[in-house]
Write an enzyme that holds these catalytic residues in place. Sequence first.
Site, mmCIF file in Angstrom:
data_model
loop_
_atom_site.group_PDB
_atom_site.id
_atom_site.type_symbol
_atom_site.label_atom_id
_atom_site.label_comp_id
_atom_site.label_asym_id
_atom_site.label_seq_id
_atom_site.Cartn_x
_atom_site.Cartn_y
_atom_site.Cartn_z
ATOM 1 N N CYS A 174 -36.254 -3.733 34.820
ATOM 2 C CA CYS A 174 -34.941 -3.483 34.922
ATOM 3 C C CYS A 174 -34.524 -4.089 36.338
ATOM 4 C CB CYS A 174 -34.617 -1.967 34.797
ATOM 5 S SG CYS A 174 -35.110 -1.448 32.941
ATOM 6 N N ASP A 231 -29.003 -6.171 24.631
ATOM 7 C CA ASP A 231 -28.908 -5.815 25.867
ATOM 8 C C ASP A 231 -27.446 -6.046 26.143
ATOM 9 O OD1 ASP A 231 -28.814 -5.076 28.642
ATOM 10 O OD2 ASP A 231 -30.936 -6.019 28.924
ATOM 11 N N HIS A 263 -32.069 -3.338 26.165
ATOM 12 C CA HIS A 263 -32.425 -3.177 27.370
ATOM 13 C C HIS A 263 -33.614 -1.889 27.425
ATOM 14 C CE1 HIS A 263 -32.207 -3.747 31.795
ATOM 15 N NE2 HIS A 263 -32.457 -2.520 31.634
#
Length: 294
Positions: A174, A231, A263
């Site tokens: 991330c 995502d 994600h």
Amino acid sequence: MQTGSQQPLQQEFDSLSPARVANRREFVAGLVASGFALAVPPVAAQSVIKTPADGLVAGTVEIPAGDITLRGYRAMPAGKGPFPVVLVVEEIFGVHEWIQDICRRLAKVGYLAVAPDLFARQGDPTQYDTIPKIFENVISKVPDAQVMRDLDAAAAWAGKNGGNAARLGITGFCWGGRITWLYAAHNPNLKAGVAWYGRLVSAPSELSPKHPIDLVGEIKAPVLGFYGGKDQGIPVDSVEKMGAALKAAGSRSEVRIYPEADHGFLADYRPSFNPAAAADAWPKALAWLQQHGV
């Protein structure tokens, strides 16, 4: 480097059996025992893969980094080193139990993996109970230049504490995925990186003047970027744009998209965990590091 030891780790993804999975209570207890805490959002998931520390040297370490000493988590084989080094870059939630588990997974296949607390100067993400608050109070205040220096410090520390600094890799998730791309453009001594769903395109700011798409021509080590087709925060077209730019530049880096993944698909403690994508991507990540000399 221990080869042939990926199979047990692969089995963790193939079968989340009770013997291999910690419940939420064990998860939280592990955070307290390790000296790191965890913000509220990720704990919504009820289980995580638990990689045991048997056969490893693992735990909290202190890393000198200029004006401060960073706390970090390190895991490495208990045998004779030096071991190739992988820097593990945290999510916005800090060096919590899942990041520590990633370090242990890497140690199980022969690496010294170290995750420094890169938010130490700006604040503690675990003090905030929502993602917007974490961004506002901590993440938005972290300069990219500071992070690059702190990762250099972590790499130097690892080289003096059981690691082989000549075989240096990085992986991040991330927020840390974006940082992985940046570090590959920053450190000429880096051998390879693996970026997990890190942001590629954004407007420049004082603290983040450039983003991965702006640094394609400066990337010194090959990076493998994993992304999810579902995502909502990182549009597929931005990933495709990055892939095209890498190809045009003749880069050894590449991006891969899992169409059905969201994600955070590797993070088995999150609702977005995608076992199929995770089981495919993790061995590819290990192979990428080995292929490029880490």
